[in-house]
Design a protein around this motif. Structure first.
Motif, PDB file in Angstrom:
ATOM      1  N   MET A   1       4.539 -18.184 -20.218  1.00 28.70           N
ATOM      2  CA  MET A   1       3.300 -17.400 -20.160  1.00 28.70           C
ATOM      3  C   MET A   1       3.336 -16.319 -21.233  1.00 28.70           C
ATOM      4  O   MET A   1       4.327 -15.604 -21.368  1.00 28.70           O
ATOM      5  N   MET A   2       2.262 -16.230 -21.986  1.00 26.98           N
ATOM      6  CA  MET A   2       2.202 -15.219 -23.035  1.00 26.98           C
ATOM      7  C   MET A   2       1.531 -13.960 -22.509  1.00 26.98           C
ATOM      8  O   MET A   2       0.591 -14.018 -21.721  1.00 26.98           O
ATOM      9  N   SER A   3       2.039 -12.802 -22.972  1.00 20.77           N
ATOM     10  CA  SER A   3       1.465 -11.520 -22.558  1.00 20.77           C
ATOM     11  C   SER A   3       0.040 -11.406 -23.066  1.00 20.77           C
ATOM     12  O   SER A   3      -0.291 -11.860 -24.161  1.00 20.77           O
ATOM     13  N   SER A   4      -0.799 -10.790 -22.245  1.00 18.04           N
ATOM     14  CA  SER A   4      -2.179 -10.552 -22.660  1.00 18.04           C
ATOM     15  C   SER A   4      -2.285  -9.181 -23.307  1.00 18.04           C
ATOM     16  O   SER A   4      -1.432  -8.301 -23.098  1.00 18.04           O
ATOM     17  N   LEU A   5      -3.346  -8.994 -24.085  1.00 21.05           N
ATOM     18  CA  LEU A   5      -3.582  -7.694 -24.700  1.00 21.05           C
ATOM     19  C   LEU A   5      -3.754  -6.621 -23.635  1.00 21.05           C
ATOM     20  O   LEU A   5      -3.288  -5.492 -23.803  1.00 21.05           O
ATOM     21  N   GLU A   6      -4.382  -6.987 -22.528  1.00 18.83           N
ATOM     22  CA  GLU A   6      -4.591  -6.006 -21.459  1.00 18.83           C
ATOM     23  C   GLU A   6      -3.258  -5.503 -20.920  1.00 18.83           C
ATOM     24  O   GLU A   6      -3.101  -4.312 -20.633  1.00 18.83           O
ATOM     25  N   GLU A   7      -2.288  -6.389 -20.795  1.00 22.45           N
ATOM     26  CA  GLU A   7      -0.970  -5.966 -20.319  1.00 22.45           C
ATOM     27  C   GLU A   7      -0.314  -5.004 -21.295  1.00 22.45           C
ATOM     28  O   GLU A   7       0.314  -4.016 -20.888  1.00 22.45           O
ATOM     29  N   PHE A   8      -0.460  -5.270 -22.600  1.00 22.36           N
ATOM     30  CA  PHE A   8       0.068  -4.346 -23.606  1.00 22.36           C
ATOM     31  C   PHE A   8      -0.609  -2.980 -23.501  1.00 22.36           C
ATOM     32  O   PHE A   8       0.039  -1.940 -23.578  1.00 22.36           O
ATOM     33  N   LEU A   9      -1.935  -3.003 -23.332  1.00 22.19           N
ATOM     34  CA  LEU A   9      -2.682  -1.746 -23.243  1.00 22.19           C
ATOM     35  C   LEU A   9      -2.247  -0.940 -22.025  1.00 22.19           C
ATOM     36  O   LEU A   9      -2.077   0.282 -22.103  1.00 22.19           O
ATOM     37  N   VAL A  10      -2.062  -1.628 -20.895  1.00 28.32           N
ATOM     38  CA  VAL A  10      -1.649  -0.942 -19.675  1.00 28.32           C
ATOM     39  C   VAL A  10      -0.247  -0.360 -19.834  1.00 28.32           C
ATOM     40  O   VAL A  10      -0.002   0.807 -19.516  1.00 28.32           O
ATOM     41  N   PHE A  11       0.688  -1.184 -20.329  1.00 31.98           N
ATOM     42  CA  PHE A  11       2.059  -0.682 -20.522  1.00 31.98           C
ATOM     43  C   PHE A  11       2.074   0.502 -21.481  1.00 31.98           C
ATOM     44  O   PHE A  11       2.769   1.497 -21.247  1.00 31.98           O
TER      45      PHE A  11
END
Length: 310
Positions: A1-11
């Motif tokens: 599973m590849m990370s989503s941009l939203e996950e990067f933004l949240v982190f």
């Protein structure tokens, strides 16, 4: 599973705030949703990114490394959106930073030349000291800065010389030195000096050159510090002291017989004027066209005033 941009933004936001509750409020998400995004990243990369405590969260060693990359990703996405918006909205122009001497005495010539074939383009110039522009290039708030001072060693910086300048001792024509070509450092140390503020490129070049040639800048009697070259020149004309500033800034006053410029014996104040960019920066077509002008030495020689001591 590849990370989503939203996950990067949240982190990225959690790492910045150090608090999941604050991130959920800032991003208008529920706290469980924020936690799930972080857990998904930790599961994908197989490491713990955050230390969770009652007081909030802190980055683990792996989290610190990961944060360095997510900041770059988020910044690049922001730049991409801005660039696409400008292109789709028909925006044409350049956003450039320049230190005070360059901004006041060289940039107008460059802009005039650039605008010859780009009359509809907007020019947004940010004038500030070297330290400020260096930070803005590092944070990618600016893509291009023209600077006159030394730049900290940083792998993310590209620095290329586009012109040469020289600092000179400037005195009013009523001063006993006005008919001389040089002055010794010991003589200079007896005079009241008007100087640019700490953090300016001119100040750093002067102090570095003196130290390199065995002179102590602290021996100078600096009476007044001003953040504007124009203010310094006016103070010199009012006989408040003498100054060490760029020869480019006093061409008119020397030609008009109001001031005289001379060198310090056994000390070179020559300096490079440089283009500062981020090594991973992205440039618009207009910015690239402007940099081509900066790298055309023959053309610059035709449009810029020659830096020479009268």
């Amino acid at each position: 599973m590849m990370s989503s941009l939203e996950e990067f933004l949240v982190f990225n936001d959690v790492a910045f705030t150090g608090n999941i509750t604050r991130t959920s409020e800032r991003l208008h998400m529920s706290q469980p949703s924020v936690s799930i995004h972080i857990q998904n990243l930790e599961k994908e990369y197989g490491v713990r990114l955050l230390n969770r405590t009652n007081r909030g969260v802190t980055l683990t060693e792996s989290g610190e490394v990961f944060y360095g990359y997510t900041k770059e990703v988020v910044q690049l996405i922001s730049e991409a959106r801005e660039a696409v918006h400008k292109m789709s909205s028909g925006y044409r122009g350049i956003h450039i930073g320049a230190t005070f001497t360059i901004g006041e005495y060289i940039l107008p010539y460059l802009i005039q030349e650039y605008c010859v074939g780009n009359l509809e383009h907007r020019i947004d110039a940010r004038i500030a000291d070297t330290e400020t522009l260096t930070r803005e290039i590092m944070d990618k708030h600016l893509h291009i800065a023209l600077i006159e001072g030394p730049v900290p060693e940083e792998p993310n910086f590209n620095v290329k010389t586009f012109w040469r300048d020289e600092l000179v001792v400037v005195v009013p024509t009523s001063h006993p030195w006005s008919t001389r070509e040089t002055v010794s450092f010991s003589e200079l140390a007896t005079e009241t000096i008007i100087m640019r503020e700490q953090g300016s490129g001119t100040r750093k070049v002067m102090e570095t050159a003196l130290s390199r040639n065995g002179f102590n800048p602290r021996d100078l009697h600096i009476r007044l510090e001003l953040g504007s070259t124009q203010a310094i020149k006016q103070a010199v004309l009012c006989n408040m002291g003498i100054a060490i500033i760029s020869v480019l800034t006093v061409q008119d006053e020397c030609r008009q017989g109001k001031m005289a410029a001379l060198r310090v014996q056994d000390c070179s104040f020559a300096r490079d004027l440089s283009i500062l960019t981020h090594s991973r920066g992205a440039f618009t077509p207009d910015e690239l066209a402007f940099m081509l002008l900066l790298r055309d030495q023959h053309r610059l020689g035709e449009i810029l005033p020659a830096p020479s001591v009268p």
